[in-house]
Design a protein around this motif. Structure first.
Motif, PDB file in Angstrom:
ATOM      1  N   GLY A  87       0.820  -1.208   0.000  1.00  0.00           N
ATOM      2  CA  GLY A  87       0.000   0.000   0.000  1.00  0.00           C
ATOM      3  C   GLY A  87       0.846   1.247   0.000  1.00  0.00           C
ATOM      4  N   SER A  88       1.881   1.208   0.811  1.00  0.00           N
ATOM      5  CA  SER A  88       2.783   2.329   0.912  1.00  0.00           C
ATOM      6  C   SER A  88       3.489   2.579  -0.420  1.00  0.00           C
ATOM      7  CB  SER A  88       3.778   2.007   2.032  1.00  0.00           C
ATOM      8  OG  SER A  88       4.837   2.855   2.032  1.00  0.00           O
ATOM      9  N   LEU A  89       3.898   1.486  -1.089  1.00  0.00           N
ATOM     10  CA  LEU A  89       4.558   1.608  -2.397  1.00  0.00           C
ATOM     11  C   LEU A  89       3.630   2.228  -3.430  1.00  0.00           C
ATOM     12  CD1 LEU A  89       6.539  -1.730  -2.842  1.00  0.00           C
ATOM     13  CD2 LEU A  89       7.461   0.566  -3.094  1.00  0.00           C
ATOM     14  N   VAL A  90       2.379   1.738  -3.469  1.00  0.00           N
ATOM     15  CA  VAL A  90       1.429   2.261  -4.446  1.00  0.00           C
ATOM     16  C   VAL A  90       1.223   3.758  -4.224  1.00  0.00           C
ATOM     17  CG1 VAL A  90      -0.985   2.211  -5.183  1.00  0.00           C
ATOM     18  CG2 VAL A  90       0.259   0.065  -4.815  1.00  0.00           C
ATOM     19  N   GLY A  91       1.000   4.136  -2.962  1.00  0.00           N
ATOM     20  CA  GLY A  91       0.765   5.548  -2.646  1.00  0.00           C
ATOM     21  C   GLY A  91       1.920   6.426  -3.079  1.00  0.00           C
ATOM     22  N   SER A  92       3.140   6.018  -2.746  1.00  0.00           N
ATOM     23  CA  SER A  92       4.252   6.932  -3.023  1.00  0.00           C
ATOM     24  C   SER A  92       4.633   6.936  -4.496  1.00  0.00           C
ATOM     25  CB  SER A  92       5.454   6.620  -2.139  1.00  0.00           C
ATOM     26  OG  SER A  92       5.931   5.338  -2.382  1.00  0.00           O
ATOM     27  N   VAL A  93       4.534   5.793  -5.184  1.00  0.00           N
ATOM     28  CA  VAL A  93       4.884   5.808  -6.606  1.00  0.00           C
ATOM     29  C   VAL A  93       3.870   6.637  -7.386  1.00  0.00           C
ATOM     30  CG1 VAL A  93       5.110   4.388  -8.673  1.00  0.00           C
ATOM     31  CG2 VAL A  93       6.185   3.659  -6.554  1.00  0.00           C
ATOM     32  N   LEU A  94       2.576   6.522  -7.003  1.00  0.00           N
ATOM     33  CA  LEU A  94       1.562   7.363  -7.647  1.00  0.00           C
ATOM     34  C   LEU A  94       1.872   8.835  -7.439  1.00  0.00           C
ATOM     35  CD1 LEU A  94      -1.981   5.791  -7.109  1.00  0.00           C
ATOM     36  CD2 LEU A  94      -0.776   6.281  -9.252  1.00  0.00           C
ATOM     37  N   ALA A  95       2.146   9.197  -6.190  1.00  0.00           N
ATOM     38  CA  ALA A  95       2.439  10.599  -5.880  1.00  0.00           C
ATOM     39  C   ALA A  95       3.656  11.070  -6.659  1.00  0.00           C
ATOM     40  CB  ALA A  95       2.672  10.763  -4.384  1.00  0.00           C
ATOM     41  N   ALA A  96       4.699  10.227  -6.684  1.00  0.00           N
ATOM     42  CA  ALA A  96       5.936  10.613  -7.367  1.00  0.00           C
ATOM     43  C   ALA A  96       5.689  10.789  -8.858  1.00  0.00           C
ATOM     44  CB  ALA A  96       7.016   9.559  -7.130  1.00  0.00           C
ATOM     45  N   LEU A  97       4.880   9.895  -9.450  1.00  0.00           N
ATOM     46  CA  LEU A  97       4.576   9.992 -10.877  1.00  0.00           C
ATOM     47  C   LEU A  97       3.828  11.278 -11.176  1.00  0.00           C
ATOM     48  CD1 LEU A  97       3.515   6.524 -12.303  1.00  0.00           C
ATOM     49  CD2 LEU A  97       5.309   8.071 -13.115  1.00  0.00           C
ATOM     50  N   VAL A  98       2.837  11.592 -10.338  1.00  0.00           N
ATOM     51  CA  VAL A  98       2.076  12.823 -10.547  1.00  0.00           C
ATOM     52  C   VAL A  98       3.013  14.026 -10.519  1.00  0.00           C
ATOM     53  CG1 VAL A  98       0.393  14.366  -9.486  1.00  0.00           C
ATOM     54  CG2 VAL A  98      -0.113  11.929  -9.716  1.00  0.00           C
ATOM     55  N   LEU A  99       3.893  14.060  -9.522  1.00  0.00           N
ATOM     56  CA  LEU A  99       4.836  15.183  -9.426  1.00  0.00           C
ATOM     57  C   LEU A  99       5.756  15.219 -10.639  1.00  0.00           C
ATOM     58  CD1 LEU A  99       5.892  15.172  -5.677  1.00  0.00           C
ATOM     59  CD2 LEU A  99       4.348  16.723  -6.861  1.00  0.00           C
ATOM     60  N   GLY A 100       6.237  14.049 -11.056  1.00  0.00           N
ATOM     61  CA  GLY A 100       7.161  13.989 -12.184  1.00  0.00           C
ATOM     62  C   GLY A 100       6.492  14.435 -13.473  1.00  0.00           C
ATOM     63  N   LEU A 101       5.215  14.081 -13.658  1.00  0.00           N
ATOM     64  CA  LEU A 101       4.531  14.416 -14.901  1.00  0.00           C
ATOM     65  C   LEU A 101       4.039  15.851 -14.918  1.00  0.00           C
ATOM     66  CD1 LEU A 101       2.470  11.132 -15.404  1.00  0.00           C
ATOM     67  CD2 LEU A 101       4.376  11.937 -16.805  1.00  0.00           C
ATOM     68  N   MET A 102       3.673  16.378 -13.743  1.00  0.00           N
ATOM     69  CA  MET A 102       3.028  17.697 -13.723  1.00  0.00           C
ATOM     70  C   MET A 102       4.007  18.857 -13.767  1.00  0.00           C
ATOM     71  SD  MET A 102      -0.260  17.327 -11.297  1.00  0.00           S
ATOM     72  CE  MET A 102      -0.837  18.997 -11.557  1.00  0.00           C
ATOM     73  N   GLY A 103       5.016  18.812 -12.952  1.00  0.00           N
ATOM     74  CA  GLY A 103       5.871  19.988 -12.889  1.00  0.00           C
ATOM     75  C   GLY A 103       7.326  19.623 -12.985  1.00  0.00           C
ATOM     76  N   MET A 104       8.038  20.279 -13.889  1.00  0.00           N
ATOM     77  CA  MET A 104       9.455  20.016 -14.008  1.00  0.00           C
ATOM     78  C   MET A 104      10.255  20.894 -13.050  1.00  0.00           C
ATOM     79  SD  MET A 104      10.106  17.719 -16.300  1.00  0.00           S
ATOM     80  CE  MET A 104      11.736  18.022 -17.013  1.00  0.00           C
ATOM     81  N   ARG A 105       9.853  22.144 -12.940  1.00  0.00           N
ATOM     82  CA  ARG A 105      10.663  23.063 -12.143  1.00  0.00           C
ATOM     83  C   ARG A 105      10.304  22.963 -10.673  1.00  0.00           C
ATOM     84  NH1 ARG A 105       9.387  28.446 -14.936  1.00  0.00           N
ATOM     85  NH2 ARG A 105       7.469  27.288 -15.260  1.00  0.00           N
ATOM     86  N   ALA A 106      11.308  23.183  -9.822  1.00  0.00           N
ATOM     87  CA  ALA A 106      11.104  23.047  -8.385  1.00  0.00           C
ATOM     88  C   ALA A 106       9.986  23.959  -7.900  1.00  0.00           C
ATOM     89  CB  ALA A 106      12.406  23.358  -7.652  1.00  0.00           C
TER      90      ALA A 106
END
Lengths: 300, 279
Positions: A77-96
Motif C-alpha cells: 500500500g505504501s509503495l502504491v501511494g508513493s509511486v503514484l504521488a511521485a509519478l504525478v509530481l514527475g509528470l506535472m511539474g518540471m521546475r522546483a
C-alpha cells in the motif's frame, strides 16, 4: 517520571547480547535502507526535491493506512501511494517552483486521507502510530526479502542512469542540448524516489523520512564537492544513522526513530562546522580572482 | 611534428563539405506574431555567424530550433547534413551564465567531464583516456588552477570557461552560443570569446553566436544575421551594420557609427539593448 527513569527508558543495555539476534533482520533492513537513502539522497539534493520527498511520504502514508484498513499488505500500500504521488509530481511539474505548490496542495490531502483511514481502522493502535513514526521492531523474512529486493532494483536502476542523471541534475539545458533524455530521466527518477520513500517509511515512518533521504546527503555536501566522495559519505552517514539507531534503541523501550534522527542530525551539525571552514578556505583559494586571458588567437 | 591544419583560411576540402547548418524557407511564429520567415541560411564549417537583434526578435528561438527544442512553423533545418533532432552530439552549446548552487557536488573537472561522457549510460569506469581528455580541455580554457575546486564556489567567469570546455569536449560540428559573455567582466569576456574563436577558425566548428553586443566579438565575426521587426538581413558585418540597413530593418532612423574598430548603434527604438558596453 524522574530523570533516571528517562535515561533508563532511552538507554538500557541489560540482556543486550540476547536481544541482538532478535533484530538481525532489522539490522540488515536498516543497512540496505541506509545504502539506498544515501545514494538517492545525493540526487534529491542536486535536484532540490527535499519538499517533494516530504509530500511523497504523506501520500505513501495514506496508501499504507488504506492497506491497513482493508487488511492488505502495508508495504505494498505504501509503495502504491508513493509511486503514484511521485509519478504525478514527475509528470506535472518540471521546475522546483511549480512542484512546490503542487506538493503543498497534495500533501495535506494525502495526510488527511491517511488520518481518515486510521480513524476507521479498529486494529492495534501501535500499527497506526508506527506508520507515522517508524516501526522496524520486527522485520520478518518475507518483509526483509521484499525490502531488499526493491532496494536492489532501485540501486541497479540508479547505477544504470547515473551519468546522464548527474548531467541532467547539474544542468538540464546543457544535458538536453547534448541529447540526454532529460524529461524521461526526471520521471524515472521520481519513480525510483517513490519506491525509496515507501521503503524508508517502514523504518523511520512518514514524518521522519527526511532524516534518511535528505540529512545524510546534505551533510556530505557540506564537506566535499567530489562526486564520488559525496556518495560514499552520504551512504556512510545514512547507514550509521539507521544501524546505530537500531542498536541503541534495542536497550530502551522507545521507538527507534528518535535515535536515527538524532544521530543523523549530529552528523549534519559536525559536517556543517567542518564545511564552514572549507568554504572560507575555498573563497581564499589562490587564483580565485585571476582572470588571465588565454593565449591570443592565431586565426581571425 | 607535421603541421597539417591551416592556421587561417579553411582548407579547400572543407568548403566542399555540406554546410554545418542549413535553413531553407524557415519561419517561426508564436500565435499571430511572426518572428521571422523565409529564412535561408547556410553556415559553413569554420564560419563565425553573429546573430543580432532586439529583445523578442527570435534570436534565442533560432538556437532552440537548431537544438531541436522548438519546431519550425515552416521550412526545414539541418545540422551537419541531418534534420535537427532533440539534442545532438554534433552540437556544442554555451548558454548564458547561470550560477551553480554553492553545494553542487561537482568539481570543475567533473563538470567538464560531463561534456565528455555525461550522455553515456551507466557508471564511469575511470579510464586514463577520460582523465587526460578532461585535463587537456581544462588546459585549453586556462582552468587548470581551479580544476579541483567545487563549481559552486567559482566566479561566473570561471564557470563560463568550464561551460566552454564542456561544450568543446565532443569537437562539435556546430557551436551554439546564447549570450555567453553576458554578466562577465572584460577579462573573462575576452578569454571566452577568443576560445570560441579558436574553436571556429582553427578547428572548423561553425559558430552561431547570439548576442546583444557585437563589439566583444567584432574581430572574429565572418557574417551577421540581424533579426528585427519580423524581418532579417544576412551579410558581412560591414554590409549589415550600416545606417541604411538598420534604419530599413527597424523602420525608423538609426545611425551606425564606426569608431576605433568598434560599432556604436544610435537611435534604436529598443534603446536598452545596445548601449551596455562590454565591461
Amino acid at each position: 517520571m524522574d530523570f533516571s527513569e528517562i535515561v533508563g527508558a532511552v538507554f538500557t543495555f541489560d540482556n543486550y547480547a540476547q536481544l541482538l539476534p532478535l533484530v538481525r533482520n532489522s539490522l540488515i533492513a536498516g543497512a540496505v535502507l541506509g545504502l539506498l537513502g544515501g545514494l538517492i539522497g545525493t540526487f534529491v539534493m542536486m535536484r532540490d526535491l527535499a519538499f517533494a520527498v516530504h509530500g511523497i511520504a504523506e501520500l505513501s502514508f495514506a496508501g499504507a493506512a488504506f492497506a491497513l484498513l482493508v487488511g492488505a499488505n502495508v508495504v505494498a500500500g505504501s509503495l502504491v501511494g508513493s509511486v503514484l504521488a511521485a509519478l504525478v509530481l514527475g509528470l506535472m511539474g518540471m521546475r522546483a517552483r511549480d512542484q512546490n505548490s503542487i506538493i503543498g496542495v497534495v500533501m495535506p490531502f494525502g495526510l488527511g486521507l491517511g488520518i481518515l483511514f486510521l480513524a476507521l481502522y479498529e486494529g492495534r493502535a501501535a500499527n497506526k502510530f508506527g506508520l507515522l513514526t517508524g516501526q522496524i521492531v520486527s522485520v520478518d523474512d518475507v518483509q526483509l526479502n521484499l525490502l531488499v529486493g526493491c532496494a536492489v532494483v532501485v540501486i541497479l536502476a540508479l547505477a544504470a542512469i547515473w551519468r546522464p542523471l548527474t548531467f541532467a541534475s547539474a544542468d538540464a539545458d546543457l544535458a538536453e542540448a547534448r541529447g540526454v533524455p532529460v524529461r524521461a530521466l526526471s520521471i524515472l527518477f521520481m519513480v525510483l524516489l517513490g519506491i525509496s520513500v515507501a521503503l524508508s517509511i517502514q523504518v523511520v515512518g512518514a514524518l521522519l523520512v527526511l532524516a534518511l533521504l535528505i540529512t545524510p546527503a546534505a551533510a556530505a555536501l557540506k564537506v566535499t564537492a567530489a562526486p564520488g566522495l559525496v556518495v560514499v559519505l552520504s551512504v556512510l552517514f545514512a547507514c550509521t544513522s539507521v544501524v546505530g539507531g537500531i542498536l541503541l534503541a534495542l536497550g530502551g523501550r522507545i521507538p527507534i526513530s528518535p535515535y536515527v534522527t538524532t544521530i543523523s542530525f549530529v552528523i549534519y551539525l559536525v559536517c556543517r562546522l567542518v564545511g564552514a571552514r572549507r568554504t572560507r578556505r575555498g573563497s581564499r583559494r589562490p587564483g580565485a580572482s585571476s582572470a588571465e586571458p588565454v593565449a591570443a588567437p592565431a586565426g581571425g | 611534428m607535421t603541421s597539417t591544419t591551416p592556421r587561417h583560411a579553411p582548407a579547400p576540402d572543407v568548403s566542399a563539405r555540406p554546410p554545418a547548418v542549413r535553413l531553407r524557407g524557415a519561419a517561426l511564429s508564436f500565435g499571430q506574431r511572426t518572428l521571422w520567415e523565409g529564412l535561408d541560411l547556410d553556415v559553413r564549417p569554420g564560419e563565425f555567424l553573429a546573430v543580432l537583434g532586439p529583445n523578442g526578435s527570435g534570436k534565442t528561438s533560432l538556437l532552440k530550433v537548431l537544438l531541436g527544442l522548438q519546431p519550425l512553423t515552416a521550412g526545414t533545418a539541418t545540422v551537419d547534413g541531418r534534420p535537427v533532432t532533440r539534442g545532438s552530439r554534433s552540437l556544442g552549446y554555451i548558454p548564458q551564465q547561470k550560477s551553480f548552487p554553492p553545494e553542487t557536488p561537482l568539481r570543475a573537472r567533473d563538470l567538464v567531464g560531463l561534456g565528455v561522457d555525461g550522455h553515456r549510460w551507466g557508471l564511469r569506469t575511470r579510464g586514463r583516456a577520460y582523465r587526460e581528455r578532461v585535463d587537456r580541455l581544462l588546459r585549453d580554457v586556462g582552468a587548470e588552477a581551479y580544476a579541483d575546486a567545487p563549481v559552486g564556489l567559482l566566479s561566473g567567469g570561471e564557470q563560463q570557461r568550464l561551460r566552454a570546455a564542456q561544450a568543446l569536449a565532443t569537437e562539435p560540428t556546430v557551436l551554439l552560443c546564447d549570450e555567453p559573455l553576458l554578466s562577465l567582466d572584460l577579462n573573462h569576456q575576452q578569454a571566452v570569446s577568443s576560445l570560441i574563436n579558436r574553436q571556429c577558425h582553427e578547428r572548423n566548428s561553425a559558430v552561431v553566436f547570439v548576442t546583444h553586443e557585437i563589439n566583444p566579438v567584432i574581430d572574429y565575426v565572418d557574417r551577421v544575421l540581424y533579426l528585427a521587426g519580423g524581418r532579417f538581413r544576412v551579410g558581412a558585418p560591414a554590409d549589415v551594420m550600416t545606417s541604411e540597413v538598420l534604419s530599413d530593418l527597424y523602420d525608423s532612423p538609426v545611425e551606425v557609427l564606426h569608431s576605433n574598430g568598434r560599432i556604436v548603434v544610435v537611435g534604436l527604438p529598443d534603446a536598452t539593448t545596445h548601449h551596455h558596453e562590454g565591461a
